[in-house]
Design a protein around this motif. Structure first.
Motif, short mmCIF file in Angstrom:
data_model
loop_
_atom_site.label_atom_id
_atom_site.label_comp_id
_atom_site.label_asym_id
_atom_site.label_seq_id
_atom_site.Cartn_x
_atom_site.Cartn_y
_atom_site.Cartn_z
N ASP A 1 42.40 40.10 42.08
CA ASP A 1 43.71 39.62 42.51
C ASP A 1 43.76 38.11 42.28
O ASP A 1 42.78 37.40 42.51
CB ASP A 1 43.93 39.92 44.00
CG ASP A 1 45.40 39.86 44.39
OD1 ASP A 1 45.97 40.92 44.67
OD2 ASP A 1 45.96 38.75 44.39
N ASP A 2 44.92 37.62 41.81
CA ASP A 2 45.07 36.20 41.53
C ASP A 2 45.32 35.36 42.78
O ASP A 2 45.36 34.13 42.71
CB ASP A 2 46.22 35.98 40.53
CG ASP A 2 45.82 36.37 39.11
OD1 ASP A 2 44.61 36.34 38.81
OD2 ASP A 2 46.71 36.71 38.31
N ASP A 3 45.50 36.00 43.92
CA ASP A 3 45.67 35.27 45.19
C ASP A 3 44.31 34.74 45.65
O ASP A 3 43.45 35.49 46.10
CB ASP A 3 46.27 36.22 46.24
CG ASP A 3 46.57 35.50 47.54
OD1 ASP A 3 46.22 34.30 47.67
OD2 ASP A 3 47.16 36.13 48.45
N LYS A 4 44.14 33.43 45.53
CA LYS A 4 42.83 32.82 45.82
C LYS A 4 42.43 32.94 47.29
O LYS A 4 41.24 32.87 47.61
CB LYS A 4 42.85 31.34 45.41
CG LYS A 4 42.97 31.14 43.90
CD LYS A 4 42.92 29.68 43.53
CE LYS A 4 43.02 29.51 42.01
NZ LYS A 4 42.99 28.09 41.61
N THR A 5 43.40 33.14 48.19
CA THR A 5 43.05 33.27 49.61
C THR A 5 42.32 34.58 49.90
O THR A 5 41.70 34.73 50.96
CB THR A 5 44.32 33.20 50.48
OG1 THR A 5 45.20 34.29 50.13
CG2 THR A 5 45.06 31.89 50.27
N LYS A 6 42.38 35.52 48.97
CA LYS A 6 41.71 36.82 49.16
C LYS A 6 40.33 36.87 48.51
O LYS A 6 39.57 37.81 48.75
CB LYS A 6 42.57 37.95 48.59
CG LYS A 6 43.91 38.13 49.29
CD LYS A 6 44.74 39.23 48.62
CE LYS A 6 46.09 39.39 49.31
NZ LYS A 6 46.93 40.39 48.65
N HIS A 7 40.03 35.89 47.65
CA HIS A 7 38.76 35.91 46.93
C HIS A 7 37.56 35.85 47.89
O HIS A 7 37.59 35.14 48.90
CB HIS A 7 38.68 34.74 45.94
CG HIS A 7 39.69 34.85 44.83
ND1 HIS A 7 39.84 33.89 43.85
CD2 HIS A 7 40.58 35.83 44.52
CE1 HIS A 7 40.79 34.26 43.01
NE2 HIS A 7 41.26 35.43 43.41
N LYS A 8 36.54 36.64 47.58
CA LYS A 8 35.28 36.74 48.33
C LYS A 8 35.45 37.42 49.69
O LYS A 8 34.53 37.43 50.49
CB LYS A 8 34.64 35.36 48.50
CG LYS A 8 34.25 34.72 47.17
CD LYS A 8 33.54 33.40 47.37
CE LYS A 8 33.16 32.77 46.02
NZ LYS A 8 32.47 31.49 46.18
N GLY B 1 37.81 38.19 42.31
CA GLY B 1 38.45 36.98 41.81
C GLY B 1 39.72 37.31 41.07
O GLY B 1 40.29 38.40 41.22
N GLY B 2 40.17 36.36 40.22
CA GLY B 2 41.39 36.55 39.45
C GLY B 2 41.13 37.31 38.16
O GLY B 2 40.03 37.79 37.90
N GLU C 1 40.65 36.39 35.27
CA GLU C 1 39.60 35.84 34.39
C GLU C 1 38.23 36.44 34.70
O GLU C 1 37.29 36.28 33.93
CB GLU C 1 39.55 34.31 34.52
CG GLU C 1 39.12 33.79 35.87
CD GLU C 1 40.23 33.71 36.90
OE1 GLU C 1 39.98 33.19 38.00
OE2 GLU C 1 41.35 34.18 36.60
N HIS C 2 38.13 37.16 35.84
CA HIS C 2 36.85 37.77 36.22
C HIS C 2 36.78 39.25 35.84
O HIS C 2 35.81 39.93 36.19
CB HIS C 2 36.62 37.63 37.73
CG HIS C 2 36.39 36.23 38.18
ND1 HIS C 2 37.42 35.41 38.58
CD2 HIS C 2 35.25 35.49 38.29
CE1 HIS C 2 36.93 34.22 38.92
NE2 HIS C 2 35.61 34.24 38.76
#
Length: 624
Positions: A171-178, A188-189, A191-192
């Motif tokens: 997901d491109d929403d960085k607040t959800k990463h990890k 990640g977004g 690109e991953h």
């Protein structure tokens, strides 16, 4: 197992576990020498806990829940049952023995929660374990960790029929990463994507973004293709809500998903007023465009549709489809007829007196029309003339001609006949109460004779996929889009207009071929592309409006309009009367000469209407 049998087993099991909980609670307090309990207290505690548990389990629908699919809501219902049964038991003890053995009841309650909660979770774990043993599942990467993505993951985790195991989100929403959602990591977004496929042994990628634009999907798909892993899309939300598609009913990415242009939206209120309760006639109603026009029109509740076509099988097919969908709410009149039969066209129009005619019948295959130019003229020009004259004679309100972008500066017979047909109806519209308009659009994906079915067949046969030239471009749209434009044009028609869809950027044919190869699960190394050279009558690129046509105001989102210019009716009539006496080569030359003569006259008239540059300047100075 029936519901009654299942209920009996669960009630018996819960009763046994409650009695075991009371026994363990009694043993615990006795060994701890906390206090001494009488037989009366034990009996009332056991009985009240049993009765309370079953009453509140029924009240909170605990016995109706399928615990193989346990979720937060089910656990909350069970917890309410535990708490209420504990309070009920305390109340009964106070009423009958005037005391509250709180320690004893609390310990019994803890065992009660432990034993019955464990029995429910065991059911869930057993179900999940059985599913894993049933079949080896494909490890899936879910693109989109929003509400749609989580709904899809829940469905995949609970379904035993779909052998897909979601393992991670992108997901491109960085607040959800990890973070973790539904016990799955958000890596990640976009690109991953390639890294995730390699590191997590991904066998399938699922795009779960219902609100995705074509541009977004195009970028995502490029990243997915680079992994070499099969990519699918979940259904649109409106399809799920309407019940036409299941949430886990995944589909392959289609070429139209990658056009990079948002579909045209209809002015439904205007169309409803324009079409509701009306009689509509569609020629070529069995074709890909004509049949879709019929489907789209039916949504707006016309009184009747007259289905005119030359092929009995295609007319029969669309007739059965519309009857099944709309039953007796819309009158359907199939008419097997050839538009080259002038008398028959007049009879049909006179009999049914349609409010509108959508003229979709035509020969459209460019190379074939180069071989048989007279047939193109007879069908696309004479046939159009017959239907248009019938519309004029019987005072039909609106006549809509389905044209083509190949009519602009035509380089082939098919395009020239379409251009001639446009000129013909515009000329007729100058002296008619019928509103004559033309709708011009590019290539239609999936229509008969279009490039997509040809490419698919070549891929099925192992290739190669043949493309005429690496630089050749075309405008593309879907069949529903083309049909929507046509019926919207009918509602906007004021007479003698050419409607053109803003089709975005032209698409390279070689890019379309590459996308289709990737969509089919191959690479261009496995299915090569070969270039065959431009065929007779083909242009390197297509245009939508020529220099002689006034354009370009946008009268509706994504719809432009070009007003027709008057030409010489003698040129048009002369060709129609003489073409049958010419050889094919003479006819071809005369056809293009007629168009050129018409455009030259139109250009001359346009220049005469415009004031000279110096005169225009002097007017500005005087007004200043």
């Amino acid at each position: 197992m029936t519901y009654a049998q299942r209920l009996s087993i669960i009630v018996a099991l819960d009763s046994y576990l409650i009695l075991v909980a009371v026994f363990f609670g009694f043993q615990f307090v006795q060994e701890a020498a906390l206090t001494v309990y009488t037989f009366e207290m034990l009996a009332i505690s056991s009985l009240s806990l049993l009765i309370g548990h079953h009453i509140f389990a029924c009240m909170f629908h605990v016995y109706k829940q399928v615990w193989a699919y346990t979720g937060i809501r089910e656990l909350f219902s069970l917890m309410k049952t535990f708490v209420c049964s504990f309070l009920f038991s305390m109340t009964m003890l106070y009423i009958f023995v005037q005391t509250w053995p709180f320690r004893f009841l609390f310990i019994v309650w803890l065992f009660h929660v432990l034993f019955i909660g464990a029995s429910r979770m065991a059911s869930r774990l057993f179900h999940d374990g059985a599913k894993r043993l049933q079949a080896e599942k494909e490890r899936a990467l879910i693109i989109g960790a929003g509400s749609a993505g989580t709904m899809l993951v829940r469905q995949l985790q609970q379904s035993s029929d779909v052998h897909i195991e979601p393992v991670a989100f992108i997901d491109d929403d960085k607040t959800k990463h990890k973070l973790e959602i539904m016990r799955l990591p958000v890596i990640g977004g976009k690109e991953h994507i390639q890294t995730a496929v390699v590191m997590m042994d991904i066998q399938k990628i699922i795009i779960a973004i219902p609100s995705k634009s074509s541009h977004t999907l195009k970028g995502l798909y490029k990243e997915c293709v680079a992994t070499g892993v099969k990519t699918q899309i979940m259904p649109e939300m409106d399809q799920i809500l309407k019940g036409t598609h299941a949430l886990n009913q995944l589909r392959d990415v289609q070429p139209e998903d990658l056009l990079g242009r948002e579909p045209i939206q209809l002015d439904t209120s205007r169309l409803s007023v324009h079409l509701k309760g009306k009689t509509i006639m569609v020629t070529g109603a069995g074709g890909s465009i004509g049949s879709e026009i019929c489907r789209q029109i039916c949504v707006f509740a016309p009184q009747a549709i007259v289905l005119v076509g030359h092929g009995e099988f295609s007319i029969h097919s669309i007739l059965l489809e519309l009857k099944e969908l709309y039953g007796g709410s819309i009158s359907l009149y199939p008419q097997i007829a050839d538009i080259q039969d002038k008398q028959k066209m007049s009879e049909i129009v006179g009999q049914f007196q349609p409010d509108m005619i959508y003229h979709a019948a035509a020969h459209k295959h460019v190379p074939l029309m180069e071989i048989s130019p007279k047939e193109a003229v007879k069908n696309n020009i004479i046939g159009t003339k017959n239907v248009a004259e019938a519309a004029h004679e019987h005072g039909i309100e609106t006549f809509v001609l389905i044209s083509s972008d190949k009519a602009v500066n035509p380089a082939n017979v098919m395009g020239a006949t379409k251009r001639f047909a446009e000129m013909l109806i515009m000329q007729m519209g100058a002296d008619s109460e019928t509103k004559f308009v033309a709708v011009r659009f590019g290539n239609v994906l999936g229509s008969r004779g279009s490039v997509i079915p040809i490419f698919k067949k070549q891929i099925e046969q192992g290739g190669p996929v043949t493309v005429t030239h690496p630089a050749m471009t075309r405008y593309f749209m879907t069949i529903p889009e083309a049909s929507r434009l046509v019926i919207q044009a009918g509602a906007l028609a004021e007479g003698r207009q050419i409607f053109v869809l803003d089709m975005g950027e032209p698409v390279k044919i070689v890019d379309l071929a590459e996308n289709l190869i990737h969509l089919s699960g191959y690479t261009t190394d496995q299915i090569p592309i070969t270039f065959t050279g431009i065929r007779p009558g083909e242009k390197m690129y297509e245009e939508l409006l020529n220099q002689h046509e006034k354009a370009q105001e946008q009268i509706f989102p994504k719809i432009h309009i070009g007003h027709a210019l008057d030409g010489d009716p003698y040129v048009l009539n002369s060709f129609i009367h003489k073409f049958d006496m010419m050889s094919e080569e003479q006819m071809r030359q005369a056809l293009f000469a007629a168009i050129e003569s018409h455009d030259m006259l139109s250009d001359q008239m346009k220049r005469e209407e415009e004031p000279p540059a110096n005169e225009e300047k002097s007017l500005v100075l005087r007004n200043g």
